[in-house]
Design a protein around this motif. Structure first.
Motif, PDB file in Angstrom:
ATOM      1  N   ARG A 440      60.497  40.092  25.915  1.00 20.57           N
ATOM      2  CA  ARG A 440      59.149  40.409  25.447  1.00 20.57           C
ATOM      3  C   ARG A 440      58.562  41.603  26.208  1.00 20.57           C
ATOM      4  NH1 ARG A 440      55.347  35.480  27.203  1.00 20.57           N
ATOM      5  NH2 ARG A 440      57.220  34.277  26.870  1.00 20.57           N
ATOM      6  N   ASP A 441      57.582  42.236  25.578  1.00 16.27           N
ATOM      7  CA  ASP A 441      56.888  43.350  26.212  1.00 16.27           C
ATOM      8  C   ASP A 441      55.503  42.855  26.624  1.00 16.27           C
ATOM      9  OD1 ASP A 441      56.892  46.671  26.118  1.00 16.27           O
ATOM     10  OD2 ASP A 441      54.918  45.736  26.049  1.00 16.27           O
ATOM     11  N   SER A 442      55.117  43.041  27.879  1.00 17.22           N
ATOM     12  CA  SER A 442      53.797  42.584  28.335  1.00 17.22           C
ATOM     13  C   SER A 442      52.943  43.767  28.749  1.00 17.22           C
ATOM     14  CB  SER A 442      53.942  41.627  29.524  1.00 17.22           C
ATOM     15  OG  SER A 442      54.836  40.597  29.257  1.00 17.22           O
ATOM     16  N   SER A 443      53.086  44.875  28.022  1.00 16.45           N
ATOM     17  CA  SER A 443      52.349  46.088  28.402  1.00 16.45           C
ATOM     18  C   SER A 443      50.851  45.839  28.483  1.00 16.45           C
ATOM     19  CB  SER A 443      52.580  47.193  27.384  1.00 16.45           C
ATOM     20  OG  SER A 443      53.925  47.518  27.357  1.00 16.45           O
ATOM     21  N   ASP A 444      50.339  44.955  27.581  1.00 17.76           N
ATOM     22  CA  ASP A 444      48.894  44.706  27.595  1.00 17.76           C
ATOM     23  C   ASP A 444      48.482  44.037  28.915  1.00 17.76           C
ATOM     24  OD1 ASP A 444      50.486  42.594  26.755  1.00 17.76           O
ATOM     25  OD2 ASP A 444      48.832  41.584  25.723  1.00 17.76           O
ATOM     26  N   VAL A 445      49.334  43.107  29.409  1.00 22.75           N
ATOM     27  CA  VAL A 445      49.037  42.421  30.681  1.00 22.75           C
ATOM     28  C   VAL A 445      49.026  43.446  31.816  1.00 22.75           C
ATOM     29  CG1 VAL A 445      49.882  40.678  32.317  1.00 22.75           C
ATOM     30  CG2 VAL A 445      50.143  40.307  29.853  1.00 22.75           C
ATOM     31  N   LEU A 446      50.041  44.317  31.778  1.00 24.08           N
ATOM     32  CA  LEU A 446      50.138  45.340  32.829  1.00 24.08           C
ATOM     33  C   LEU A 446      48.970  46.311  32.773  1.00 24.08           C
ATOM     34  CD1 LEU A 446      53.795  46.662  33.072  1.00 24.08           C
ATOM     35  CD2 LEU A 446      52.384  45.678  34.863  1.00 24.08           C
ATOM     36  N   THR A 447      48.667  46.795  31.576  1.00 25.24           N
ATOM     37  CA  THR A 447      47.583  47.776  31.460  1.00 25.24           C
ATOM     38  C   THR A 447      46.277  47.182  31.974  1.00 25.24           C
ATOM     39  OG1 THR A 447      48.707  48.662  29.557  1.00 25.24           O
ATOM     40  CG2 THR A 447      46.428  49.343  29.842  1.00 25.24           C
ATOM     41  N   ARG A 448      46.038  45.902  31.624  1.00 24.50           N
ATOM     42  CA  ARG A 448      44.816  45.241  32.129  1.00 24.50           C
ATOM     43  C   ARG A 448      44.820  45.249  33.652  1.00 24.50           C
ATOM     44  NH1 ARG A 448      45.104  41.384  28.182  1.00 24.50           N
ATOM     45  NH2 ARG A 448      46.125  39.854  29.521  1.00 24.50           N
ATOM     46  N   PHE A 449      46.000  44.990  34.227  1.00 19.23           N
ATOM     47  CA  PHE A 449      46.075  44.923  35.684  1.00 19.23           C
ATOM     48  C   PHE A 449      45.859  46.303  36.311  1.00 19.23           C
ATOM     49  CE2 PHE A 449      48.661  44.932  39.667  1.00 19.23           C
ATOM     50  CZ  PHE A 449      47.776  44.168  40.394  1.00 19.23           C
ATOM     51  N   TRP A 450      46.558  47.324  35.788  1.00 30.38           N
ATOM     52  CA  TRP A 450      46.369  48.676  36.353  1.00 30.38           C
ATOM     53  C   TRP A 450      44.897  49.061  36.228  1.00 30.38           C
ATOM     54  CZ3 TRP A 450      50.371  48.435  38.989  1.00 30.38           C
ATOM     55  CH2 TRP A 450      51.672  48.404  38.517  1.00 30.38           C
ATOM     56  N   ASN A 451      44.268  48.731  35.082  1.00 29.01           N
ATOM     57  CA  ASN A 451      42.843  49.077  34.904  1.00 29.01           C
ATOM     58  C   ASN A 451      41.967  48.372  35.936  1.00 29.01           C
ATOM     59  OD1 ASN A 451      43.406  50.743  32.816  1.00 29.01           O
ATOM     60  ND2 ASN A 451      42.872  49.287  31.193  1.00 29.01           N
ATOM     61  N   SER A 452      42.364  47.134  36.278  1.00 28.25           N
ATOM     62  CA  SER A 452      41.536  46.380  37.229  1.00 28.25           C
ATOM     63  C   SER A 452      41.599  47.008  38.626  1.00 28.25           C
ATOM     64  CB  SER A 452      41.991  44.918  37.303  1.00 28.25           C
ATOM     65  OG  SER A 452      43.168  44.816  38.104  1.00 28.25           O
ATOM     66  N   LEU A 453      42.567  47.904  38.831  1.00 27.57           N
ATOM     67  CA  LEU A 453      42.678  48.554  40.144  1.00 27.57           C
ATOM     68  C   LEU A 453      41.996  49.925  40.164  1.00 27.57           C
ATOM     69  CD1 LEU A 453      46.470  47.925  40.894  1.00 27.57           C
ATOM     70  CD2 LEU A 453      44.532  46.731  41.899  1.00 27.57           C
ATOM     71  N   ALA A 454      41.426  50.312  39.031  1.00 18.75           N
ATOM     72  CA  ALA A 454      40.848  51.660  38.947  1.00 18.75           C
ATOM     73  C   ALA A 454      39.781  51.827  40.025  1.00 18.75           C
ATOM     74  CB  ALA A 454      40.252  51.882  37.571  1.00 18.75           C
ATOM     75  N   VAL A 455      39.680  53.063  40.512  1.00 16.78           N
ATOM     76  CA  VAL A 455      38.704  53.340  41.564  1.00 16.78           C
ATOM     77  C   VAL A 455      37.350  53.625  40.924  1.00 16.78           C
ATOM     78  CG1 VAL A 455      38.059  55.025  43.323  1.00 16.78           C
ATOM     79  CG2 VAL A 455      40.417  54.189  43.185  1.00 16.78           C
ATOM     80  N   SER A 456      36.327  52.863  41.337  1.00 20.49           N
ATOM     81  CA  SER A 456      34.990  53.115  40.764  1.00 20.49           C
ATOM     82  C   SER A 456      34.241  54.055  41.676  1.00 20.49           C
ATOM     83  CB  SER A 456      34.217  51.817  40.604  1.00 20.49           C
ATOM     84  OG  SER A 456      34.769  50.797  41.393  1.00 20.49           O
ATOM     85  N   SER A 457      34.006  55.286  41.195  1.00 23.01           N
ATOM     86  CA  SER A 457      33.258  56.218  42.062  1.00 23.01           C
ATOM     87  C   SER A 457      31.998  56.669  41.379  1.00 23.01           C
ATOM     88  CB  SER A 457      34.143  57.400  42.420  1.00 23.01           C
ATOM     89  OG  SER A 457      34.729  57.926  41.281  1.00 23.01           O
TER      90      SER A 457
END
Ligand code: HEM
Length: 457
Positions: A440-457
């Protein structure tokens, strides 16, 4: 002088003309220490244009430097910026275990240079060649080598990297795994500032910590005594047992105990977590996985990109400022505890285009300097185990991809700080090595995770 200053981890009374979040310095410092990645992402990132930021605005007890110029200054001046001594731990002097934490990572000056020199043969290219075989044997015993059944990626990588480190670097066998785990438990407690708020008593967190210090010390001493008379081999235990100084004197048991404790503490959780993030990136996205299956170069780019997006050590090890110093026009007071913002530097849009996106392809032409991308630190105190860790990650991940198709079975990914230093995947985190090509492909799970690490400036 340094030791007096270090009797406390930080001095909340230190003032400095630095921007930073509001709050009570002691509270902010403890929050920062236990949640470095989130604290820097959400509370410090906005001050990115300033070379020095306080963990609390106006306070100099804990500060973070920003930008490659400041990073260069700190990483190339090991006289002004020292690794803090162990006196803040309040170990009673004169006991056999009083020097348990004296090791490469905590020593400064000539003593650091000497211990790095001693350990170098263990990490040398000629020694690394021998390690491939150990990696293959330990891999064959792991659940990664048994396609089909789901298992917890975090626990299994911890076991595997612990076994690799014990055998390759320390010369021990799988039966010694509990020793690595006990040292790790000790590390967790040692990095928890709450243990040291009240340094007395037997039934206090500090009393229990001291008991563990004594028992780890005892165990390592006995191990050394058993190995003193064995013929020399290329592992740290053997090298240290046979190393002599200029006068031909053997290292004392206390010195060797400190180094072994240091290696066990710094070696395997860092590698396990780094490999975990890369494996998650491979298992979650079919396109990344397929590209890495076909190209070693791409696999290396995946490892680098995960080290960029989520460096396992998201802030550098702390430095003690020995004498008041000017960093980019800001005076940082003597006594301050100073960190480099590795995580924030790796998300700097001036260096990395669209920095919050996970794109291994960027490494085809990205050429950051050692002061813009430094997952292992840089300069004379760069991580001693970087080559060993890199080799282990490349070899193991390639073995996994050759065994089958890693498939992520978890719908939500999270990180947590382990031992106050390492940003690790939070387990249990289910994975399966699918025997066939379909997974299976879990790109959506990964993308959500990478987004949750985004730097808020
Ligand atoms: C992927 C795995 C690893 C990562 C991400 C990592 C990262 C780091 C970082 C960031 C530092 C501090 C740099 C600084 O603040 O200046 C460091 C220091 C160190 N690391 Fe690692 N490390 C890893 C694996 C290892 C291994 C396998 C060993 C071997 C036992 C090791 C031994 C050390 C030592 C001895 C130091 C202290 C060097 C000194 O102060 O002179 N590390 N590491």
């Amino acid at each position: 002088m340094g030791a007096d200053r270090d009797a406390r981890l930080f001095d909340p009374r230190l003032r400095a003309d630095v921007p930073g979040p509001h709050g009570i310095p002691v509270v902010n410092n403890i929050r920062f220490w236990s949640r470095q990645l989130d604290y820097s992402r959400t509370r410090l990132a906005q001050y990115g244009d300033r070379p020095v930021v306080g963990v609390t605005g106006g306070n100099g007890s804990m500060v973070v430097v920003r930008g490659s110029e400041a990073a260069r200054q700190v990483l190339t001046d090991n006289t002004t910026f020292e690794h803090p001594s162990n006196s803040m731990l309040g170990l009673p002097p004169g006991r056999p275990y009083s020097t348990l934490f004296d090791a490469t990572a905590t020593l400064n000056g000539a003593r650091n240079v000497r211990s790095r020199k001693l350990l170098m043969p263990v990490m040398h290219r000629s020694a690394l060649k021998e390690y491939d075989e150990v990696f293959a044997e330990n891999f064959a015993r792991s659940r990664f080598a048994r396609p089909g059944e789901p298992f917890d990626l975090v626990a299994e990588l911890d076991r595997l990297t612990n076994a690799n480190m014990l055998t390759c670097l320390i010369g021990l066998g799988p039966q010694d795994a509990p020793l690595g785990e006990r040292v790790t438990r000790l590390l967790h407690l040692t990095m928890d500032p709450r243990v040291f708020l009240f340094k007395r008593g037997q039934r206090t967190p500090y009393g229990r910590w001291l008991e563990l210090v004594a028992s780890v010390h005892q165990e390592l001493s006995e191990l050394i005594d058993r190995n003193r008379d064995k013929p020399p081999k290329v592992d740290a235990l053997s090298i240290l047992c046979h190393a002599t100084d200029e006068d031909g004197r053997l290292m004392s048991t206390a010195e060797i105990v400190g180094e072994l404790n240091g290696m066990l503490a710094s070696g395997y959780l860092t590698t396990s977590a780094s490999m975990g993030w890369a494996l998650i990136a491979l298992a979650g996205s079919s396109s990344v996985r397929e590209a890495a299956r076909g190209s070693d170069e791409y696999l290396e780019a995946v490892i680098k990109e995960t080290q960029r997006v989520i460096p396992t050590v998201p802030m550098s090890l702390p430095r003690r400022v020995v004498s008041t110093v000017d960093i980019g026009g800001t005076d940082v007071p003597a006594g301050a505890l100073l960190f480099l913002a590795t995580y924030l530097e790796h998300h700097n849009a001036d260096v990395f285009d669209r920095p919050d996106e996970f794109r291994p392809e960027r490494w085809a032409d990205a050429r950051p300097t050692p002061f813009e991308f430094f997952p292992f630190g840089a300069g004379a105190r760069r991580c001693l185990g970087a080559a060993f860790a890199d080799l282990q990650m490349r070899t193991t991940l390639r073995q996994i991809l050759q065994t089958g198709v890693p498939e992520l079975l978890t719908a939500r990914l999270k990180h947590h700080m382990v031992g106050g230093v390492v940003a690790a995947p939070k387990g249990p985190l289910l994975i399966r090595i699918a025997p066939g090509a379909a997974a299976r492909d879990s790109s959506d799970v990964l993308t959500r995770f990478w987004n949750s690490l985004a730097v808020s400036s």
